[in-house]
Design a protein around this motif. Structure first.
Motif, PDB file in Angstrom:
ATOM      1  N   GLY A   1      72.696  50.867  44.101  1.00 48.29           N
ATOM      2  CA  GLY A   1      71.408  51.521  44.322  1.00 48.29           C
ATOM      3  C   GLY A   1      70.999  51.465  45.782  1.00 48.29           C
ATOM      4  N   VAL A   2      71.095  50.282  46.370  1.00 50.68           N
ATOM      5  CA  VAL A   2      70.762  50.124  47.790  1.00 50.68           C
ATOM      6  C   VAL A   2      71.703  50.976  48.640  1.00 50.68           C
ATOM      7  N   THR A   3      72.982  50.943  48.308  1.00 50.57           N
ATOM      8  CA  THR A   3      73.974  51.705  49.076  1.00 50.57           C
ATOM      9  C   THR A   3      73.696  53.205  49.007  1.00 50.57           C
ATOM     10  N   THR A   4      73.438  53.714  47.813  1.00 48.22           N
ATOM     11  CA  THR A   4      73.178  55.146  47.643  1.00 48.22           C
ATOM     12  C   THR A   4      71.944  55.566  48.427  1.00 48.22           C
ATOM     13  N   ILE A   5      70.879  54.800  48.318  1.00 45.45           N
ATOM     14  CA  ILE A   5      69.649  55.144  49.034  1.00 45.45           C
ATOM     15  C   ILE A   5      69.859  55.037  50.548  1.00 45.45           C
ATOM     16  N   ALA A   6      70.576  54.022  50.988  1.00 43.80           N
ATOM     17  CA  ALA A   6      70.831  53.869  52.429  1.00 43.80           C
ATOM     18  C   ALA A   6      71.625  55.052  52.982  1.00 43.80           C
ATOM     19  N   TRP A   7      72.663  55.486  52.257  1.00 41.95           N
ATOM     20  CA  TRP A   7      73.446  56.638  52.728  1.00 41.95           C
ATOM     21  C   TRP A   7      72.608  57.906  52.746  1.00 41.95           C
ATOM     22  N   LEU A   8      71.757  58.103  51.740  1.00 38.53           N
ATOM     23  CA  LEU A   8      70.876  59.275  51.755  1.00 38.53           C
ATOM     24  C   LEU A   8      69.946  59.230  52.958  1.00 38.53           C
ATOM     25  N   MET A   9      69.409  58.056  53.256  1.00 42.17           N
ATOM     26  CA  MET A   9      68.526  57.910  54.418  1.00 42.17           C
ATOM     27  C   MET A   9      69.269  58.186  55.718  1.00 42.17           C
ATOM     28  N   LEU A  10      70.490  57.711  55.812  1.00 44.69           N
ATOM     29  CA  LEU A  10      71.268  57.934  57.028  1.00 44.69           C
ATOM     30  C   LEU A  10      71.589  59.422  57.199  1.00 44.69           C
ATOM     31  N   MET A  11      72.007  60.070  56.129  1.00 41.05           N
ATOM     32  CA  MET A  11      72.457  61.461  56.232  1.00 41.05           C
ATOM     33  C   MET A  11      71.312  62.466  56.269  1.00 41.05           C
ATOM     34  N   LEU A  12      70.234  62.204  55.512  1.00 43.24           N
ATOM     35  CA  LEU A  12      69.180  63.210  55.371  1.00 43.24           C
ATOM     36  C   LEU A  12      67.856  62.802  56.016  1.00 43.24           C
ATOM     37  N   GLY A  13      67.805  61.613  56.567  1.00 43.16           N
ATOM     38  CA  GLY A  13      66.594  61.144  57.224  1.00 43.16           C
ATOM     39  C   GLY A  13      65.946  60.008  56.454  1.00 43.16           C
ATOM     40  N   SER A  14      65.315  59.106  57.175  1.00 36.27           N
ATOM     41  CA  SER A  14      64.756  57.906  56.547  1.00 36.27           C
ATOM     42  C   SER A  14      63.618  58.216  55.588  1.00 36.27           C
ATOM     43  N   GLY A  15      63.014  59.378  55.679  1.00 34.58           N
ATOM     44  CA  GLY A  15      61.939  59.769  54.772  1.00 34.58           C
ATOM     45  C   GLY A  15      62.403  60.620  53.611  1.00 34.58           C
ATOM     46  N   VAL A  16      63.695  60.655  53.365  1.00 39.17           N
ATOM     47  CA  VAL A  16      64.271  61.537  52.340  1.00 39.17           C
ATOM     48  C   VAL A  16      63.658  61.328  50.958  1.00 39.17           C
ATOM     49  N   LEU A  17      63.228  60.120  50.644  1.00 37.51           N
ATOM     50  CA  LEU A  17      62.725  59.840  49.302  1.00 37.51           C
ATOM     51  C   LEU A  17      61.395  60.532  49.023  1.00 37.51           C
ATOM     52  N   GLU A  18      60.671  60.899  50.090  1.00 44.49           N
ATOM     53  CA  GLU A  18      59.387  61.588  49.926  1.00 44.49           C
ATOM     54  C   GLU A  18      59.401  62.996  50.493  1.00 44.49           C
ATOM     55  N   ASP A  19      60.516  63.444  51.013  1.00 45.76           N
ATOM     56  CA  ASP A  19      60.590  64.717  51.722  1.00 45.76           C
ATOM     57  C   ASP A  19      60.563  65.905  50.748  1.00 45.76           C
ATOM     58  N   PRO A  20      59.592  66.817  50.899  1.00 49.68           N
ATOM     59  CA  PRO A  20      59.524  67.977  49.996  1.00 49.68           C
ATOM     60  C   PRO A  20      60.714  68.935  50.139  1.00 49.68           C
ATOM     61  N   GLN A  21      61.502  68.781  51.204  1.00 52.18           N
ATOM     62  CA  GLN A  21      62.717  69.607  51.338  1.00 52.18           C
ATOM     63  C   GLN A  21      63.782  69.214  50.319  1.00 52.18           C
ATOM     64  N   PHE A  22      63.656  68.023  49.764  1.00 49.26           N
ATOM     65  CA  PHE A  22      64.650  67.507  48.824  1.00 49.26           C
ATOM     66  C   PHE A  22      63.972  67.139  47.504  1.00 49.26           C
ATOM     67  N   PRO A  23      63.467  68.136  46.758  1.00 48.68           N
ATOM     68  CA  PRO A  23      62.772  67.829  45.505  1.00 48.68           C
ATOM     69  C   PRO A  23      63.679  67.162  44.475  1.00 48.68           C
ATOM     70  N   TRP A  24      64.969  67.362  44.581  1.00 49.18           N
ATOM     71  CA  TRP A  24      65.910  66.748  43.645  1.00 49.18           C
ATOM     72  C   TRP A  24      65.909  65.230  43.768  1.00 49.18           C
ATOM     73  N   VAL A  25      65.578  64.716  44.965  1.00 55.01           N
ATOM     74  CA  VAL A  25      65.505  63.262  45.142  1.00 55.01           C
ATOM     75  C   VAL A  25      64.319  62.715  44.357  1.00 55.01           C
ATOM     76  N   THR A  26      63.158  63.362  44.534  1.00 51.13           N
ATOM     77  CA  THR A  26      61.960  62.926  43.819  1.00 51.13           C
ATOM     78  C   THR A  26      62.176  62.986  42.313  1.00 51.13           C
ATOM     79  N   GLU A  27      62.794  64.069  41.848  1.00 46.71           N
ATOM     80  CA  GLU A  27      63.064  64.206  40.415  1.00 46.71           C
ATOM     81  C   GLU A  27      63.977  63.083  39.915  1.00 46.71           C
ATOM     82  N   ALA A  28      65.000  62.779  40.681  1.00 47.77           N
ATOM     83  CA  ALA A  28      65.927  61.715  40.279  1.00 47.77           C
ATOM     84  C   ALA A  28      65.233  60.355  40.284  1.00 47.77           C
TER      85      ALA A  28
END
Length: 126
Positions: A69-96
């Motif tokens: 879980g930590v690894t997956t979230i860290a890679w998403l933050m590295l690749m898509l930006g540290s705010g990826v978990l709240e970013d409206p450009q990536f609604p699939w993250v919020t849904e997941a």
């Protein structure tokens, strides 16, 4: 495809020795540095360490408290930006992240990882 080949080549060409397997944060930081040296150089070691710590806090908040879980979230933050978990450009993250509240941590991580792969396939031509 070429993107995957480039990432694999960078991983295999890595210099230095990874930290011991017992050092999770050091090992993840080492992998990030090897796979994305440009971004790692921009962030610096302190920045990568801070990103991993932020990912660990986010994993706890979203009940994904496994190493994957930590690894997956860290890679998403590295690749898509540290705010990826709240970013409206990536609604699939919020849904997941909303996922089944009663789901086991690993089940929730797999849901996030599966959605990330769908996104990657849409963005990276084969």
């Amino acid at each position: 495809n070429e993107f995957v080949d480039l990432a694999a080549g960078r991983m295999l060409a890595g210099q230095g020795n990874p930290p011991p397997a017992t050092d999770f944060i050091g090992g993840l930081a080492f992998s990030m540095t090897q796979l994305y040296p440009e971004k790692a150089a921009y962030l610096g070691q302190d920045g990568i360490q801070a990103l991993i710590q932020r990912a660990a806090a986010a994993a706890k908040l979203h009940r994904m408290t496994t190493l994957s879980g930590v690894t997956t979230i860290a890679w998403l933050m590295l690749m898509l930006g540290s705010g990826v978990l709240e970013d409206p450009q990536f609604p699939w993250v919020t849904e997941a992240l909303r996922g089944p509240a009663d789901g086991a941590p690993e089940q929730r991580v797999e849901g996030l990882r599966a959605r990330a792969l769908v996104h990657l396939r849409r963005c990276v031509p084969a």
